[in-house]
Design a protein around this motif. Structure first.
Motif, PDB file in Angstrom:
ATOM      1  N   ILE A   1      46.474  31.254 -79.110  1.00 26.99           N
ATOM      2  CA  ILE A   1      45.895  32.594 -79.258  1.00 26.99           C
ATOM      3  C   ILE A   1      46.650  33.368 -80.345  1.00 26.99           C
ATOM      4  O   ILE A   1      46.043  34.053 -81.173  1.00 26.99           O
ATOM      5  CB  ILE A   1      45.933  33.358 -77.921  1.00 26.99           C
ATOM      6  CG1 ILE A   1      45.061  32.664 -76.876  1.00 26.99           C
ATOM      7  CG2 ILE A   1      45.451  34.797 -78.112  1.00 26.99           C
ATOM      8  CD1 ILE A   1      45.188  33.245 -75.482  1.00 26.99           C
ATOM      9  N   ALA A   2      47.991  33.250 -80.353  1.00 26.76           N
ATOM     10  CA  ALA A   2      48.799  33.931 -81.364  1.00 26.76           C
ATOM     11  C   ALA A   2      48.449  33.435 -82.765  1.00 26.76           C
ATOM     12  O   ALA A   2      48.334  34.228 -83.713  1.00 26.76           O
ATOM     13  CB  ALA A   2      50.286  33.717 -81.081  1.00 26.76           C
ATOM     14  N   ARG A   3      48.276  32.119 -82.899  1.00 27.28           N
ATOM     15  CA  ARG A   3      47.899  31.563 -84.200  1.00 27.28           C
ATOM     16  C   ARG A   3      46.528  32.084 -84.638  1.00 27.28           C
ATOM     17  O   ARG A   3      46.331  32.456 -85.802  1.00 27.28           O
ATOM     18  CB  ARG A   3      47.883  30.035 -84.115  1.00 27.28           C
ATOM     19  CG  ARG A   3      47.612  29.335 -85.447  1.00 27.28           C
ATOM     20  CD  ARG A   3      47.663  27.836 -85.288  1.00 27.28           C
ATOM     21  NE  ARG A   3      46.650  27.381 -84.344  1.00 27.28           N
ATOM     22  CZ  ARG A   3      46.555  26.129 -83.890  1.00 27.28           C
ATOM     23  NH1 ARG A   3      47.440  25.214 -84.270  1.00 27.28           N
ATOM     24  NH2 ARG A   3      45.608  25.788 -83.049  1.00 27.28           N
ATOM     25  N   GLY A   4      45.580  32.130 -83.705  1.00 28.10           N
ATOM     26  CA  GLY A   4      44.262  32.695 -84.013  1.00 28.10           C
ATOM     27  C   GLY A   4      44.349  34.157 -84.391  1.00 28.10           C
ATOM     28  O   GLY A   4      43.640  34.624 -85.297  1.00 28.10           O
ATOM     29  N   SER A   5      45.238  34.899 -83.711  1.00 27.88           N
ATOM     30  CA  SER A   5      45.427  36.317 -84.024  1.00 27.88           C
ATOM     31  C   SER A   5      45.982  36.493 -85.439  1.00 27.88           C
ATOM     32  O   SER A   5      45.547  37.381 -86.185  1.00 27.88           O
ATOM     33  CB  SER A   5      46.385  36.955 -83.009  1.00 27.88           C
ATOM     34  OG  SER A   5      46.681  38.290 -83.359  1.00 27.88           O
ATOM     35  N   LEU A   6      46.921  35.646 -85.798  1.00 32.08           N
ATOM     36  CA  LEU A   6      47.503  35.732 -87.137  1.00 32.08           C
ATOM     37  C   LEU A   6      46.463  35.394 -88.213  1.00 32.08           C
ATOM     38  O   LEU A   6      46.418  36.043 -89.267  1.00 32.08           O
ATOM     39  CB  LEU A   6      48.699  34.782 -87.239  1.00 32.08           C
ATOM     40  CG  LEU A   6      49.763  35.108 -88.293  1.00 32.08           C
ATOM     41  CD1 LEU A   6      50.291  36.526 -88.126  1.00 32.08           C
ATOM     42  CD2 LEU A   6      50.892  34.101 -88.217  1.00 32.08           C
ATOM     43  N   ILE A   7      45.625  34.399 -87.932  1.00 32.92           N
ATOM     44  CA  ILE A   7      44.541  34.064 -88.864  1.00 32.92           C
ATOM     45  C   ILE A   7      43.566  35.232 -88.986  1.00 32.92           C
ATOM     46  O   ILE A   7      43.118  35.577 -90.085  1.00 32.92           O
ATOM     47  CB  ILE A   7      43.815  32.783 -88.400  1.00 32.92           C
ATOM     48  CG1 ILE A   7      44.744  31.572 -88.555  1.00 32.92           C
ATOM     49  CG2 ILE A   7      42.524  32.569 -89.192  1.00 32.92           C
ATOM     50  CD1 ILE A   7      44.191  30.302 -87.949  1.00 32.92           C
ATOM     51  N   ASN A   8      43.234  35.850 -87.835  1.00 31.77           N
ATOM     52  CA  ASN A   8      42.355  37.032 -87.871  1.00 31.77           C
ATOM     53  C   ASN A   8      42.898  38.087 -88.831  1.00 31.77           C
ATOM     54  O   ASN A   8      42.172  38.648 -89.659  1.00 31.77           O
ATOM     55  CB  ASN A   8      42.235  37.647 -86.472  1.00 31.77           C
ATOM     56  CG  ASN A   8      41.312  36.881 -85.556  1.00 31.77           C
ATOM     57  OD1 ASN A   8      40.480  36.087 -86.004  1.00 31.77           O
ATOM     58  ND2 ASN A   8      41.443  37.099 -84.265  1.00 31.77           N
ATOM     59  N   LYS A   9      44.203  38.362 -88.701  1.00 30.25           N
ATOM     60  CA  LYS A   9      44.800  39.451 -89.466  1.00 30.25           C
ATOM     61  C   LYS A   9      44.982  39.092 -90.939  1.00 30.25           C
ATOM     62  O   LYS A   9      44.651  39.888 -91.831  1.00 30.25           O
ATOM     63  CB  LYS A   9      46.155  39.836 -88.861  1.00 30.25           C
ATOM     64  CG  LYS A   9      46.086  40.447 -87.464  1.00 30.25           C
ATOM     65  CD  LYS A   9      47.471  40.845 -86.997  1.00 30.25           C
ATOM     66  CE  LYS A   9      47.460  41.446 -85.594  1.00 30.25           C
ATOM     67  NZ  LYS A   9      47.277  40.437 -84.536  1.00 30.25           N
ATOM     68  N   LEU A  10      45.530  37.901 -91.209  1.00 31.84           N
ATOM     69  CA  LEU A  10      45.913  37.556 -92.576  1.00 31.84           C
ATOM     70  C   LEU A  10      44.749  37.023 -93.406  1.00 31.84           C
ATOM     71  O   LEU A  10      44.655  37.317 -94.603  1.00 31.84           O
ATOM     72  CB  LEU A  10      47.041  36.519 -92.561  1.00 31.84           C
ATOM     73  CG  LEU A  10      48.389  36.991 -92.002  1.00 31.84           C
ATOM     74  CD1 LEU A  10      49.396  35.847 -92.016  1.00 31.84           C
ATOM     75  CD2 LEU A  10      48.934  38.177 -92.791  1.00 31.84           C
TER      76      LEU A  10
END
Length: 322
Positions: free
Chosen positions: A66-75
């Motif tokens: 989920i954290a990796r997906g969140s980082l992809i969402n943001k960056l």
């Protein structure tokens, strides 16, 4: 030799500029991240539910995904969109920020309405739960990343609005720093919260000392209260930040009366104080911002639950990827 010394002087000057730039990015990222407090706390409060019901050894891998997906969402998605807005349509930032503020008010008010036992309650039985644990895990992760996209959009928009006018690369670096800082903070905290129960159980069951076993039992007992407290703080922060965004947005658009009235009322109340006037005014303004956010959110609940949610559910049925 003199040429070498001049080159070293130039390198030192460049290094000083780079160090100053890093300090500026860090300072701006910290300030911008603080502005997004409501969405950040809500993100940390919401995420633990996505690992409920899974084996203990799957909790951290799920949080990592989920954290990796969140980082992809943001960056990958939100940072370029934010920079494009800042460069080509800066006038759209305030309306978008106010839209995000409305969403924060709606979410916070819906939580309050749920606690009070009034209003709409989401029917959790409408979506079938798969029997396959791997399929369920994928479904939970996908749902968490989609929810994170909304919260991340609010965070990045708030951060973008909080960054002082600067160069393109400074804005890009600051937004990237905000994205990484908030993602690591939120999901690091979520990981600690989720594993605290397991640590407490381990200490209670296998602790050699009586004080260790009692500490473990205390940790297990206190974690539900910690989560409840986090939800309360998150809800209050959402309403405060949401109301504050709406007031500042209206003021930026030329409608300054609500903002001025709230600050004038706070000034009148704290006028007679000898000490702590600034702190008391901040608390009063934040409380009034929160009340405004709650009132706006209550108005938005029927719109969100009877108009927007049914449309969204139809879109999801027509296109499962949404």
């Amino acid at each position: 030799m003199s040429g070498l010394l001049a080159l070293l002087d130039d390198v030192a000057a460049i290094a000083k500029v780079a160090a100053a730039s890093i300090d500026d990015v860090a300072a701006q990222a910290t300030k911008a991240g603080a502005k997004a407090a409501g969405a950040v706390i809500d993100d940390a409060a919401v995420t633990p539910k996505y690992v409920t019901g899974f084996d203990a050894d799957r909790e951290l891998p799920i949080i990592w995904r989920i954290a990796r997906g969140s980082l992809i969402n943001k960056l990958v998605f939100l940072l370029p969109a934010g920079l494009a807005l800042s460069a080509f349509a800066p006038a759209a930032i305030t309306p978008l920020l106010m839209l995000g503020g409305c969403y924060l008010c709606f979410e916070g008010a819906e939580k309050v309405a749920h606690v009070l036992g009034v209003g709409h309650h989401e029917d959790e039985t409408t979506e079938a739960v798969p029997d396959d644990p791997a399929h369920l895990e994928e479904q939970k992760i996908s749902g968490a990343i989609k929810t994170d996209f909304i919260l991340s959009a609010e965070i990045m928009t708030i951060a973008l609005a909080a960054i002082p006018e600067s160069t393109f690369w400074m804005e890009a670096a600051t937004l990237a720093a905000v994205a990484v800082l908030i993602t690591v903070s939120v999901y690091g905290a979520v990981g600690l919260i989720v594993k605290a129960d397991d640590l407490g159980l381990l200490m209670a069951a296998k602790g050699r000392l009586d004080v260790t076993r009692r500490l473990g039992r205390g940790l297990v007992a206190v974690m539900p209260k910690v989560l409840t407290t986090l939800l309360v703080i998150g809800t209050a922060a959402m309403l405060w930040v949401g109301g504050n965004i709406i007031l500042h947005g209206l003021a930026n658009l030329g409608f300054t009366w609500p903002y001025n009235q709230i600050h004038h009322a706070a000034d009148v109340v704290v006028h007679g104080l000898d000490r702590g006037r600034a702190a008391a005014k901040w608390i009063l303004v934040a409380a009034m911002d929160g009340v405004l956010g709650l009132a706006l959110g209550m108005v938005l609940i029927p719109i969100g639950t009877r108009v927007i949610t049914p449309i969204w559910q139809r879109l999801k049925r027509l296109n499962p990827v949404v």
